[in-house]
Scaffold this motif. Sequence first.
Motif, PDB file in Angstrom:
ATOM      1  N   ASP A   3       0.797  -1.224   0.000  1.00 21.04           N
ATOM      2  CA  ASP A   3       0.000   0.000   0.000  1.00 21.04           C
ATOM      3  C   ASP A   3       0.835   1.283   0.000  1.00 21.04           C
ATOM      4  O   ASP A   3       0.374   2.311  -0.480  1.00 21.04           O
ATOM      5  CB  ASP A   3      -0.901   0.048   1.246  1.00 21.04           C
ATOM      6  CG  ASP A   3      -1.847  -1.130   1.302  1.00 21.04           C
ATOM      7  OD1 ASP A   3      -2.595  -1.328   0.329  1.00 21.04           O
ATOM      8  OD2 ASP A   3      -1.833  -1.857   2.311  1.00 21.04           O
ATOM      9  N   GLU A   4       2.027   1.228   0.578  1.00 18.60           N
ATOM     10  CA  GLU A   4       2.738   2.468   0.904  1.00 18.60           C
ATOM     11  C   GLU A   4       4.246   2.306   0.761  1.00 18.60           C
ATOM     12  O   GLU A   4       4.803   1.248   0.994  1.00 18.60           O
ATOM     13  CB  GLU A   4       2.402   2.828   2.359  1.00 18.60           C
ATOM     14  CG  GLU A   4       3.079   4.040   2.907  1.00 18.60           C
ATOM     15  CD  GLU A   4       2.651   4.308   4.361  1.00 18.60           C
ATOM     16  OE1 GLU A   4       2.780   5.460   4.776  1.00 18.60           O
ATOM     17  OE2 GLU A   4       2.203   3.373   5.065  1.00 18.60           O
ATOM     18  N   ILE A   5       4.887   3.418   0.401  1.00 20.75           N
ATOM     19  CA  ILE A   5       6.346   3.541   0.397  1.00 20.75           C
ATOM     20  C   ILE A   5       6.670   4.620   1.430  1.00 20.75           C
ATOM     21  O   ILE A   5       6.116   5.721   1.366  1.00 20.75           O
ATOM     22  CB  ILE A   5       6.879   3.972  -0.984  1.00 20.75           C
ATOM     23  CG1 ILE A   5       6.510   2.941  -2.045  1.00 20.75           C
ATOM     24  CG2 ILE A   5       8.392   4.210  -0.933  1.00 20.75           C
ATOM     25  CD1 ILE A   5       6.699   3.430  -3.474  1.00 20.75           C
ATOM     26  N   LEU A   6       7.554   4.317   2.361  1.00 16.91           N
ATOM     27  CA  LEU A   6       7.958   5.278   3.382  1.00 16.91           C
ATOM     28  C   LEU A   6       9.423   5.624   3.171  1.00 16.91           C
ATOM     29  O   LEU A   6      10.285   4.747   3.198  1.00 16.91           O
ATOM     30  CB  LEU A   6       7.751   4.714   4.789  1.00 16.91           C
ATOM     31  CG  LEU A   6       8.262   5.575   5.949  1.00 16.91           C
ATOM     32  CD1 LEU A   6       7.558   6.931   5.991  1.00 16.91           C
ATOM     33  CD2 LEU A   6       8.101   4.832   7.270  1.00 16.91           C
ATOM     34  N   VAL A   7       9.691   6.913   2.948  1.00 14.83           N
ATOM     35  CA  VAL A   7      11.053   7.413   2.734  1.00 14.83           C
ATOM     36  C   VAL A   7      11.436   8.244   3.950  1.00 14.83           C
ATOM     37  O   VAL A   7      10.782   9.248   4.250  1.00 14.83           O
ATOM     38  CB  VAL A   7      11.125   8.280   1.460  1.00 14.83           C
ATOM     39  CG1 VAL A   7      12.547   8.797   1.228  1.00 14.83           C
ATOM     40  CG2 VAL A   7      10.612   7.516   0.245  1.00 14.83           C
ATOM     41  N   VAL A   8      12.495   7.822   4.654  1.00 15.93           N
ATOM     42  CA  VAL A   8      12.967   8.535   5.842  1.00 15.93           C
ATOM     43  C   VAL A   8      14.442   8.855   5.646  1.00 15.93           C
ATOM     44  O   VAL A   8      15.266   7.954   5.481  1.00 15.93           O
ATOM     45  CB  VAL A   8      12.782   7.704   7.130  1.00 15.93           C
ATOM     46  CG1 VAL A   8      13.292   8.475   8.340  1.00 15.93           C
ATOM     47  CG2 VAL A   8      11.322   7.320   7.315  1.00 15.93           C
TER      48      VAL A   8
ATOM     49  N   ALA B 293       6.524  12.579  -4.662  1.00 18.92           N
ATOM     50  CA  ALA B 293       5.571  11.550  -4.257  1.00 18.92           C
ATOM     51  C   ALA B 293       4.582  11.261  -5.381  1.00 18.92           C
ATOM     52  O   ALA B 293       4.259  10.099  -5.658  1.00 18.92           O
ATOM     53  CB  ALA B 293       4.838  11.976  -2.992  1.00 18.92           C
ATOM     54  N   SER B 294       4.111  12.298  -6.040  1.00 21.79           N
ATOM     55  CA  SER B 294       3.161  12.119  -7.136  1.00 21.79           C
ATOM     56  C   SER B 294       3.784  11.291  -8.258  1.00 21.79           C
ATOM     57  O   SER B 294       3.153  10.375  -8.803  1.00 21.79           O
ATOM     58  CB  SER B 294       2.709  13.480  -7.652  1.00 21.79           C
ATOM     59  OG  SER B 294       1.805  13.335  -8.709  1.00 21.79           O
ATOM     60  N   GLU B 295       5.023  11.586  -8.614  1.00 22.64           N
ATOM     61  CA  GLU B 295       5.727  10.825  -9.649  1.00 22.64           C
ATOM     62  C   GLU B 295       5.889   9.364  -9.222  1.00 22.64           C
ATOM     63  O   GLU B 295       5.666   8.446 -10.015  1.00 22.64           O
ATOM     64  CB  GLU B 295       7.107  11.423  -9.909  1.00 22.64           C
ATOM     65  CG  GLU B 295       7.085  12.790 -10.544  1.00 22.64           C
ATOM     66  CD  GLU B 295       8.477  13.424 -10.570  1.00 22.64           C
ATOM     67  OE1 GLU B 295       9.491  12.681 -10.501  1.00 22.64           O
ATOM     68  OE2 GLU B 295       8.563  14.658 -10.650  1.00 22.64           O
TER      69      GLU B 295
ATOM     70  N   LYS C  35       1.063   4.743  -2.420  1.00 22.34           N
ATOM     71  CA  LYS C  35       1.182   6.054  -1.794  1.00 22.34           C
ATOM     72  C   LYS C  35       2.589   6.214  -1.231  1.00 22.34           C
ATOM     73  O   LYS C  35       3.204   5.241  -0.806  1.00 22.34           O
ATOM     74  CB  LYS C  35       0.159   6.224  -0.663  1.00 22.34           C
ATOM     75  CG  LYS C  35      -1.257   6.345  -1.156  1.00 22.34           C
ATOM     76  CD  LYS C  35      -1.415   7.640  -1.889  1.00 22.34           C
ATOM     77  CE  LYS C  35      -2.848   7.898  -2.299  1.00 22.34           C
ATOM     78  NZ  LYS C  35      -2.952   9.062  -3.148  1.00 22.34           N
ATOM     79  N   VAL C  36       3.081   7.447  -1.210  1.00 24.70           N
ATOM     80  CA  VAL C  36       4.403   7.732  -0.666  1.00 24.70           C
ATOM     81  C   VAL C  36       4.248   8.562   0.602  1.00 24.70           C
ATOM     82  O   VAL C  36       3.525   9.557   0.618  1.00 24.70           O
ATOM     83  CB  VAL C  36       5.290   8.481  -1.681  1.00 24.70           C
ATOM     84  CG1 VAL C  36       6.618   8.884  -1.056  1.00 24.70           C
ATOM     85  CG2 VAL C  36       5.521   7.612  -2.913  1.00 24.70           C
ATOM     86  N   SER C  37       4.913   8.124   1.650  1.00 23.26           N
ATOM     87  CA  SER C  37       4.939   8.838   2.922  1.00 23.26           C
ATOM     88  C   SER C  37       6.373   9.263   3.193  1.00 23.26           C
ATOM     89  O   SER C  37       7.321   8.651   2.703  1.00 23.26           O
ATOM     90  CB  SER C  37       4.442   7.943   4.055  1.00 23.26           C
ATOM     91  OG  SER C  37       3.111   7.544   3.809  1.00 23.26           O
TER      92      SER C  37
END
Length: 174
Positions: free
Chosen positions: A34-39, A79-81, A89-91
């Motif tokens: 569901d999600e990609i998290l970039v920290v 994030a949109s790209e 989704k990108v978080s």
Amino acid sequence: MSRDPFAAELHAWFLGRLPEGWFVEPPEIAYDRDEILVVGRLAEPSLPEGASEEERQAACAARIQRFREETRAQRMRIASEAEYRFGRKVSWGAACGPIRQSFTVLSVPVMTRLRLAERQVLDTLVEAGIARSRSEALAWCVRLVGRHQADWLEELRRALVRVQELRQAGPDVD
């Protein structure tokens, strides 16, 4: 052990797409379906000699807040790209010194069936004020298992990667 091709592509894309100088090291990138998290880790602020741990934490929290505000528009474009390219989704989040903060993470509903004894555990957590709802109590339990069984979960993840590799290398049925 070879890396997951999706993970490799994801890391490469973000490393190529993120602006130079945002982070002091390559960002941590975690994902699920569901999600990609970039920290990313930010440079720590320079503090005067003898600054207390509370001052260090306050300065780091302020550095994260500044990063969040100053990069918002650019992070939204990236994030949109990425959402278009990877279908998730990108978080975002940042770490500075001892502080780690996530900005825009998903809260994804999941369906589960629990027996009476399991529901009673959740209800006890709610009644004790640990959680506001069964849903929040279940999330609390999952975080607790993740924190206390991290080594076992990591070993399990490695085993699953190996299973996937074996499936891909399996016999050709054509």
